[in-house]
Design a protein around this motif. Structure first.
Motif, PDB file in Angstrom:
ATOM      1  N   THR A  22      48.137  45.192  45.700  1.00  0.00           N
ATOM      2  CA  THR A  22      47.248  46.198  44.525  1.00  0.00           C
ATOM      3  C   THR A  22      46.261  46.496  44.863  1.00  0.00           C
ATOM      4  O   THR A  22      45.030  47.131  43.968  1.00  0.00           O
ATOM      5  CB  THR A  22      47.036  44.895  42.675  1.00  0.00           C
ATOM      6  OG1 THR A  22      46.194  43.543  43.248  1.00  0.00           O
ATOM      7  CG2 THR A  22      48.471  44.776  42.285  1.00  0.00           C
ATOM      8  N   HIS A  23      45.793  45.563  45.695  1.00  0.00           N
ATOM      9  CA  HIS A  23      44.097  45.829  46.469  1.00  0.00           C
ATOM     10  C   HIS A  23      43.105  44.969  45.369  1.00  0.00           C
ATOM     11  O   HIS A  23      41.695  46.228  44.982  1.00  0.00           O
ATOM     12  CB  HIS A  23      43.802  47.184  46.929  1.00  0.00           C
ATOM     13  CG  HIS A  23      44.516  46.992  48.142  1.00  0.00           C
ATOM     14  ND1 HIS A  23      44.268  46.369  49.729  1.00  0.00           N
ATOM     15  CD2 HIS A  23      45.798  47.918  48.286  1.00  0.00           C
ATOM     16  CE1 HIS A  23      45.931  47.013  50.606  1.00  0.00           C
ATOM     17  NE2 HIS A  23      46.812  48.101  49.414  1.00  0.00           N
ATOM     18  N   ARG A  24      43.219  44.848  44.400  1.00  0.00           N
ATOM     19  CA  ARG A  24      42.961  45.105  43.208  1.00  0.00           C
ATOM     20  C   ARG A  24      41.947  43.039  43.364  1.00  0.00           C
ATOM     21  O   ARG A  24      42.148  41.940  43.778  1.00  0.00           O
ATOM     22  CB  ARG A  24      43.327  45.124  41.381  1.00  0.00           C
ATOM     23  CG  ARG A  24      43.300  45.608  41.527  1.00  0.00           C
ATOM     24  CD  ARG A  24      44.751  46.002  40.175  1.00  0.00           C
ATOM     25  NE  ARG A  24      43.464  45.880  39.106  1.00  0.00           N
ATOM     26  CZ  ARG A  24      43.918  44.892  37.497  1.00  0.00           C
ATOM     27  NH1 ARG A  24      45.261  45.392  37.698  1.00  0.00           N
ATOM     28  NH2 ARG A  24      43.167  44.488  36.994  1.00  0.00           N
ATOM     29  N   PRO A  25      40.837  42.824  42.432  1.00  0.00           N
ATOM     30  CA  PRO A  25      40.701  41.189  42.724  1.00  0.00           C
ATOM     31  C   PRO A  25      40.943  40.601  42.218  1.00  0.00           C
ATOM     32  O   PRO A  25      41.954  40.525  40.924  1.00  0.00           O
ATOM     33  CB  PRO A  25      38.532  41.118  42.173  1.00  0.00           C
ATOM     34  CG  PRO A  25      38.374  42.690  41.955  1.00  0.00           C
ATOM     35  CD  PRO A  25      39.976  43.950  41.893  1.00  0.00           C
ATOM     36  N   VAL A  26      41.512  39.338  42.819  1.00  0.00           N
ATOM     37  CA  VAL A  26      42.624  38.452  42.538  1.00  0.00           C
ATOM     38  C   VAL A  26      41.430  37.389  40.902  1.00  0.00           C
ATOM     39  O   VAL A  26      42.863  37.364  39.854  1.00  0.00           O
ATOM     40  CB  VAL A  26      42.844  36.890  43.698  1.00  0.00           C
ATOM     41  CG1 VAL A  26      43.804  35.983  43.175  1.00  0.00           C
ATOM     42  CG2 VAL A  26      43.098  38.051  44.659  1.00  0.00           C
ATOM     43  N   THR A  27      40.300  38.092  41.038  1.00  0.00           N
ATOM     44  CA  THR A  27      39.922  37.154  39.816  1.00  0.00           C
ATOM     45  C   THR A  27      40.278  38.207  39.000  1.00  0.00           C
ATOM     46  O   THR A  27      40.800  37.363  37.582  1.00  0.00           O
ATOM     47  CB  THR A  27      38.598  36.642  40.066  1.00  0.00           C
ATOM     48  OG1 THR A  27      37.687  36.427  41.098  1.00  0.00           O
ATOM     49  CG2 THR A  27      38.240  36.166  38.778  1.00  0.00           C
ATOM     50  N   ASP A  28      40.729  39.566  38.607  1.00  0.00           N
ATOM     51  CA  ASP A  28      40.923  40.278  37.827  1.00  0.00           C
ATOM     52  C   ASP A  28      42.514  40.151  37.251  1.00  0.00           C
ATOM     53  O   ASP A  28      42.626  40.259  36.307  1.00  0.00           O
ATOM     54  CB  ASP A  28      40.360  41.535  37.813  1.00  0.00           C
ATOM     55  CG  ASP A  28      38.950  41.242  38.414  1.00  0.00           C
ATOM     56  OD1 ASP A  28      38.135  41.275  37.588  1.00  0.00           O
ATOM     57  OD2 ASP A  28      38.774  43.016  38.784  1.00  0.00           O
ATOM     58  N   GLU A  29      42.883  39.107  38.407  1.00  0.00           N
ATOM     59  CA  GLU A  29      44.782  39.828  38.535  1.00  0.00           C
ATOM     60  C   GLU A  29      44.892  38.880  37.958  1.00  0.00           C
ATOM     61  O   GLU A  29      46.236  39.053  36.403  1.00  0.00           O
ATOM     62  CB  GLU A  29      44.843  39.379  39.311  1.00  0.00           C
ATOM     63  CG  GLU A  29      45.405  40.905  40.550  1.00  0.00           C
ATOM     64  CD  GLU A  29      46.090  41.843  39.925  1.00  0.00           C
ATOM     65  OE1 GLU A  29      47.451  41.423  39.904  1.00  0.00           O
ATOM     66  OE2 GLU A  29      45.879  43.626  39.791  1.00  0.00           O
ATOM     67  N   LEU A  72      42.451  36.900  35.279  1.00  0.00           N
ATOM     68  CA  LEU A  72      42.102  36.942  33.999  1.00  0.00           C
ATOM     69  C   LEU A  72      43.160  37.917  33.292  1.00  0.00           C
ATOM     70  O   LEU A  72      43.233  37.531  31.979  1.00  0.00           O
ATOM     71  CB  LEU A  72      41.005  37.577  34.132  1.00  0.00           C
ATOM     72  CG  LEU A  72      39.697  36.654  34.923  1.00  0.00           C
ATOM     73  CD1 LEU A  72      38.505  37.237  34.721  1.00  0.00           C
ATOM     74  CD2 LEU A  72      39.813  35.317  33.590  1.00  0.00           C
ATOM     75  N   ARG A  73      43.738  39.012  33.486  1.00  0.00           N
ATOM     76  CA  ARG A  73      44.384  39.604  33.142  1.00  0.00           C
ATOM     77  C   ARG A  73      46.236  38.747  32.778  1.00  0.00           C
ATOM     78  O   ARG A  73      46.270  39.070  31.670  1.00  0.00           O
ATOM     79  CB  ARG A  73      44.972  40.305  33.834  1.00  0.00           C
ATOM     80  CG  ARG A  73      45.516  41.739  33.539  1.00  0.00           C
ATOM     81  CD  ARG A  73      46.031  42.550  33.533  1.00  0.00           C
ATOM     82  NE  ARG A  73      47.174  42.772  35.542  1.00  0.00           N
ATOM     83  CZ  ARG A  73      48.108  42.374  35.623  1.00  0.00           C
ATOM     84  NH1 ARG A  73      48.738  41.699  34.301  1.00  0.00           N
ATOM     85  NH2 ARG A  73      48.006  42.111  36.953  1.00  0.00           N
ATOM     86  N   ALA A  74      46.371  38.028  33.314  1.00  0.00           N
ATOM     87  CA  ALA A  74      47.533  36.622  33.343  1.00  0.00           C
ATOM     88  C   ALA A  74      47.217  35.924  32.882  1.00  0.00           C
ATOM     89  O   ALA A  74      48.117  34.923  32.331  1.00  0.00           O
ATOM     90  CB  ALA A  74      48.491  37.393  34.528  1.00  0.00           C
TER      91      ALA A  74
END
Lengths: 288, 312
Positions: B86-93, B95-97
């Motif tokens: 996703t090229h998004r920060p893993v922390t954000d992923e 925190l979302r899940a």
């Protein structure tokens, strides 16, 4: 009634009225394993009156504890009692659970052998003793805690003991807490199952004094179970000797200890005397 | 008690470092080159130049220990890298899940405690009698049923056949029921059996005999037995909660639950190593911290362990 003067052979007790009417009379009480039918206590009869002390002696495994638990109808699962245990004429063994529970605490109580594990480890002594008093005497919380302080004082324990957890006290102090509980409940019969085992000399003396107080001050009937003949000699009016689950001698303490009729009793008395003599020698010569 | 917690926290540092190291080693132990994987998951044909460029971009050309220290330093600041997919920060992923998984595990824990304790008490009170035998049979069935199978059965019965609950997804309160029940089932069975056994053992203790001899009510004695038995099963409970978090991935896949487990399974299929590393690190942390939490609770409940007794 079952008289110490006439009783000797197991199960063959002649009944005659005692001067003080007995509070508890056990007739031909046996304990057996339910599954195998193996007999662990065999037709033992005894009687104990208010304000008196009956000592039950015998070596380990002779059935002392089982007999006591049968008298209180508190046998472990898998064991069954037969015979009659009459508390003021009512057969405890024939009672329903509810009837037995109404008897416990105020009429009968127990001082167990394992002082260190006799109280709930998660609660303070004061909380537990007060709960007994609330439950059995119908007292309010404040009155129950006041009574805790009073009875602790009567067994020579400081009030701070009420704030302690069981693991913070010594075996002797916990034994006295049990005695204090029986004192507070006003129990008319106390069964003390080897209360001085594994205690040092001072604690042993304190516990025996506290139990003596129950008998003399409150007129409690005391059944003292012990393999310590010295303790029994100090306390008991009558003695019952158990060997392999059978009563081999039953009579006045003085008679049983000074002129034992059964070989096993003579052996116990001899052993006690030999031990005392050895300790006396040890004390005199400092172990040389 | 604060001193005890501090000492325990300090003692955890080496363990946490070991967990972080093992999580980091996953990438190094992987048979495929992370740089090549990062290119392939984005449908880019890996050429030697591109691989070299990606290796440089991801810092894979640096020595192992340097990479580990940089990763650890960033992880401590909350930066767990960027997802290959996703090229998004893993922390954000994460925190979302995380909230849906936490809610599911929380609900499952409530079921384990809310059903497990009464079931264990019923089994104990009727030990050896038909009710105990029936309940133990059901418990055995519960522990022997795999989660994916139980989940499918629940969907068939409650969602398809009876049409009472949704088949999957996170859509309102009712959507929690089936996944949470499926997730709780094995732990519920284990915990009930453990608590029943612990209560039977506690009932043989001297303080219970003494309370009986003094005429305490059956209810009061039962309360004592339950309290002491719960205390002895706290350690197991401390392990059950992170297991519910970690074990949620099967249930999340069956019920299309947008949680951490599903994120991790997707990452495994895509070989999205930063997400897998973060998941492993997070689960390790959960186990260690819940264990510590339960130790503190045990210290508060049991005066023999901690100094936090009620009467002091």
């Amino acid at each position: 009634m079952i008289t110490p003067e006439t009783s000797h052979a197991p199960g063959g007790h002649e009944e005659r009225a005692l001067p003080g009417s007995p509070l508890l009379v056990a007739r031909q009480v046996s304990v057996r394993v339910k599954d195998s039918g193996r007999v662990l206590v065999d037709r033992v009869s005894l009687a104990v009156a208010a304000g008196s002390c009956l000592g039950i002696v015998g070596e380990s495994g002779s059935g002392k504890t089982l007999l006591c638990r049968a008298l209180l109808a508190l046998l472990p699962r898998g064991l069954a009692a037969s015979g009659q245990v009459l508390f003021e004429g009512q057969d405890v063994l024939a009672m329903t659970d509810r009837e037995r529970r109404s008897l416990r605490g105020r009429d009968t109580s127990l001082v167990t052998q394992q002082a260190m594990t006799a109280f709930d480890p998660l609660l303070t002594l004061g909380t537990q003793m007060a709960a007994f008093f609330c439950d059995r005497l119908g007292l309010g919380k404040r009155a129950a805690h006041d009574l805790v302080r009073t009875v602790l004082e009567r067994v020579n324990l400081p009030p701070r003991v009420a704030q302690c957890y069981p693991h913070e006290l010594s075996g002797g102090m916990l034994q006295r807490c049990m005695t204090a509980t029986s004192l507070g409940l006003g129990s008319r019969l106390v069964v003390a199952d080897e209360p001085t085992t594994a205690l040092d000399a001072k604690s042993r003396r304190d516990v025996l004094l506290a139990l003596k107080g129950l008998v003399t001050e409150q007129g409690t009937a005391l059944i003292l179970v012990s393999h310590d003949l010295g303790a029994v000699q100090t306390m008991a009016d009558t003695i019952l000797v158990l060997q392999g689950g059978r009563c081999v001698e039953y009579g006045c303490a003085r008679t049983v200890l000074n002129a034992p009729r059964h070989e096993y009793t003579r052996y116990l008395v001899r052993t006690r005397k030999a031990l005392s003599a050895r300790f006396a020698r040890f004390a005199r010569h400092g172990g040389e | 008690m604060p001193g005890l917690v501090l000492r325990r926290l300090l003692a955890l540092i080496p363990l946490l470092l070991a967990i972080s190291f093992l999580a980091f080693c996953l990438a190094a132990a992987s048979p495929s080159d992370p740089a090549e994987v990062a290119l392939r998951v984005n449908d880019i044909t890996p050429t030697p130049e591109l691989i070299e460029e990606t290796r440089h971009e991801l810092g894979l050309d640096k020595p192992f220990w340097e990479r580990y220290c940089v990763w650890l330093f960033r992880a401590l600041q909350g930066d767990l890298g960027t997802s290959f997919v996703t090229h998004r920060p893993v922390t954000d992923e994460m925190l979302r899940a995380l909230p849906p998984t936490l809610a599911l595990a929380g609900f499952a824990t409530l079921i384990v405690l809310g059903l497990g304790i009464p079931c264990a008490i019923l089994c104990f009170a009727s030990a050896g009698r038909p009710l105990d035998i029936v309940l133990r049979g059901l418990i055995f069935l519960g522990s022997a049923t795999p989660s994916f199978w139980a989940g499918l059965l629940f969907i068939w019965l409650f969602a398809v056949h009876l049409n009472l609950l949704p088949t999957g997804g996170l859509s309102g309160g009712t959507s929690f029921i089936l996944p949470a029940l499926t997730l709780a089932l094995p732990s519920l069975a284990t915990y009930t059996r453990l608590l029943r056994a612990s209560m039977l053992a506690t009932a043989q203790q001297d303080f219970v005999l003494y309370a009986k001899a003094q005429g305490r009510s059956r209810l009061a004695i039962l309360g004592q037995i339950v309290r002491n038995s719960l205390q002895s099963t706290l350690a197991t409970l401390g392990m059950t909660i992170p297991k519910l978090l970690a074990g949620a991935f099967v249930v999340e896949c069956v019920f299309a639950w947008p949680g951490l487990g599903r994120l991790c399974v997707t990452a495994i299929f895509n070989r999205d190593l930063p997400v897998i590393q973060a998941y492993v690190l997070f689960m390790g942390l959960c186990f260690v911290l819940f264990n510590l939490f339960m130790e503190v609770v045990a210290g508060l409940v049991d005066p023999r362990i901690g100094k936090g007794g009620r009467a002091r």
